[in-house]
Write an enzyme that holds these catalytic residues in place. Sequence first.
Site, PDB file in Angstrom:
ATOM      1  CG  ASP A 211      79.349 -19.814  -0.341  1.00 59.78           C
ATOM      2  OD1 ASP A 211      78.929 -20.598   0.532  1.00 59.78           O
ATOM      3  OD2 ASP A 211      80.008 -20.187  -1.332  1.00 59.78           O
TER       4      ASP A 211
ATOM      5  CG  HIS B 157      80.073 -23.981   1.060  1.00 55.31           C
ATOM      6  ND1 HIS B 157      79.959 -22.988   0.104  1.00 55.31           N
ATOM      7  CD2 HIS B 157      80.250 -25.143   0.370  1.00 55.31           C
ATOM      8  CE1 HIS B 157      80.060 -23.529  -1.095  1.00 55.31           C
ATOM      9  NE2 HIS B 157      80.237 -24.835  -0.969  1.00 55.31           N
TER      10      HIS B 157
ATOM     11  CB  SER C  96      81.842 -25.539  -3.681  1.00 60.95           C
ATOM     12  OG  SER C  96      80.466 -25.525  -3.937  1.00 60.95           O
TER      13      SER C  96
END
Length: 693
Positions: free
Chosen positions: A34, A108, A476
Amino acid sequence: MTTYTPQFLGIPAVWTQEGGDKNAGEGIVIGFIDSGINPDHPSFAYDPTTNNSLTDSFSGACEEGPLFPQTSCNGKIVSARFFSAGAQTSTTLNDSMDILSPFDAVGHGSHVASTAAGNFGVPVVVNGLYYGRASGMAPRARIAVYKAIYPSIGTLSDVLAAIDQAVLDGVDILTLSVGPEEPPEDKLTFLSLFETFMLAAHKAGTLVVQAAGNEGPSPYSVISYSPWAVGVASCDTDRTYPATLILGNGLKIAGVGLSGATVGDGLMIQYNKLVLAKDAIKINTTLTRIAINNAEECQYPEAFDPLVVQDCVVICTFSAGFYNGTSTLTAIIQTASVLQFKAFVFVANPPYGDFIAEPIPFATPAIMIPATTDTQNILQYYEKETVRDTNGLVVRYGGRAAISEGRNASYKGRAPIVSRFSSRGPDYIDQSKNPTDVLKPDILAPGHQIWAAWSPMSVLDPILSGYNFALMSGTSMATPHIAGVAAMIKQYNPSWTPSMIASAISTTASTYDNLGEPIMAHGFDLYTLHTSAPFGFGAGLVNPSGGLHPGLVFSAGYEDYISFLCSLPNIDSTIVKTATGGICGQLFENPSDLNLPSITITSLNGSRIVHRTVRNVESKAETYLSAVLPPKGVAVDIEPSWFIIAPQGTQDLHITFNVTQALDDFTFGEIVLTGSLNHVVKMPLSIFPISTT
């Protein structure tokens, strides 16, 4: 959302079976490819009072760099690496945000990691308000970070290098909330580099969990293709954050916004003057055309008369700038702060239609009104109470408005509901989107409005800058829920292979909502629901407790996947060998014979016999009875109709499909194997009956 999803999914019952929240996930390493991780976040702090039972099978490393000292690998974070060769070759990186270390400048990666494996009971505080305590699904699992995505760019080569290293390090579960946005142009979806690297991970014993994509609700929009990876769809839960705009005439209009109420002395809700932004533009001054054109969107403080808007509730309107992506909520917040609005109301604009509003933390009282019908009611009241001169200029603002508290959660209504953005099946084999005999997505998990860790830098989301937690939506966010559940199943059953874990997750899932009705899905039209199907939710909503004791599993290994690839229509065996290294040996009669916990037939002409093998993973013999809910237009027969299976024993199943009515689309059903010891094994059926002969 991790303040709520453990309860929504019944995960505390799993924690209890694994020795409590201080032991759930112990000894398991989850890898995250990620944008990195925020190592200073309390969700990733190490608790020295608990056991450290990592095995010698994992061997990571801690690559230090800017904002990521060696001490960042603290026992909770057991490894951290970054991959940037592809990014650096492809573009000139920005040193201020493309940080060459495992540090997460975006947020994220931190969000994903904490959802799967964040520490138990971390207080979530945003703008001074306490939203509850967040916990990862497997709070004692360890985290291995593989940063391959940068704010400026993400390259396939960096992601592939990260997958390769994660497998070499020995992670148990690999979480991919990243991936290509579209199918490969020149090859089968299953044979792209991304897919074959995931196959290699599976061969090495690593379960790969992958986001299904955010291109829903269109069919054929999944970007998770292969049967060796678990593709995760997203659902809404029954938690919402309702807010209300109250007009001076008493009319209450529902909206969205994580903000406090407009209050006065004594903290009572206070009504303030209501002003439409375009009525407050400075008169007879030199303004840029862009400032004038965007005035109704509240993008530029200099466009307004500060004496008109100060301490007022200002109506800002969705218009051309928001439609083309040049205007932002961040700019509205800045304008409101500079000019000291009491509050702002961001309303839909009839020429542009309704919009989708997600809860965003506002330091200033604010609310979003996403429905044009509500906007019309607001403007009707406003015009009635506003006095204008003959030139249309306002001489008196008579309207008043207040905003209620918008940060209190409400738990009611139908759930789960497949999220509108969640990508849909059917799965497909090439860029032309020819369907293939694999069910995608595989499973459904919460992915809408998820509270989890964030990075205060938040370089791609300025509206979240400075925050340690964020409320985010996407597949996600659904994916790490499944990664955490898989970690607990692996902890409970350490000898299980990736396909056995995937099978346990699939066959124990639920296709019904909290009202006892079939799971619904959001459709193309905003705020509308329709009955969902396996192409929306896969096998159904994950049932973590059931996954520990599935009764039977469907197992497949590397050679089975090679046989599957070699059985695809018109496949060239040399292409399979070049892509995977595998040699085409024994072929399946049809690709649908791959031993998956689902059956998908994209073109059923007349009849077909499909083969499956189940294994009893429990400690006792059990008698199973087979039952079928047949798809429309298809007769289904299972042999044997019942069987006794010993512990660790296997049983072959032969399932015959006969077309009774040709249809012009897929139709859905289910096989249910019910055990005498209360195990229930469900297998979704997705069949396209082409002809009766």
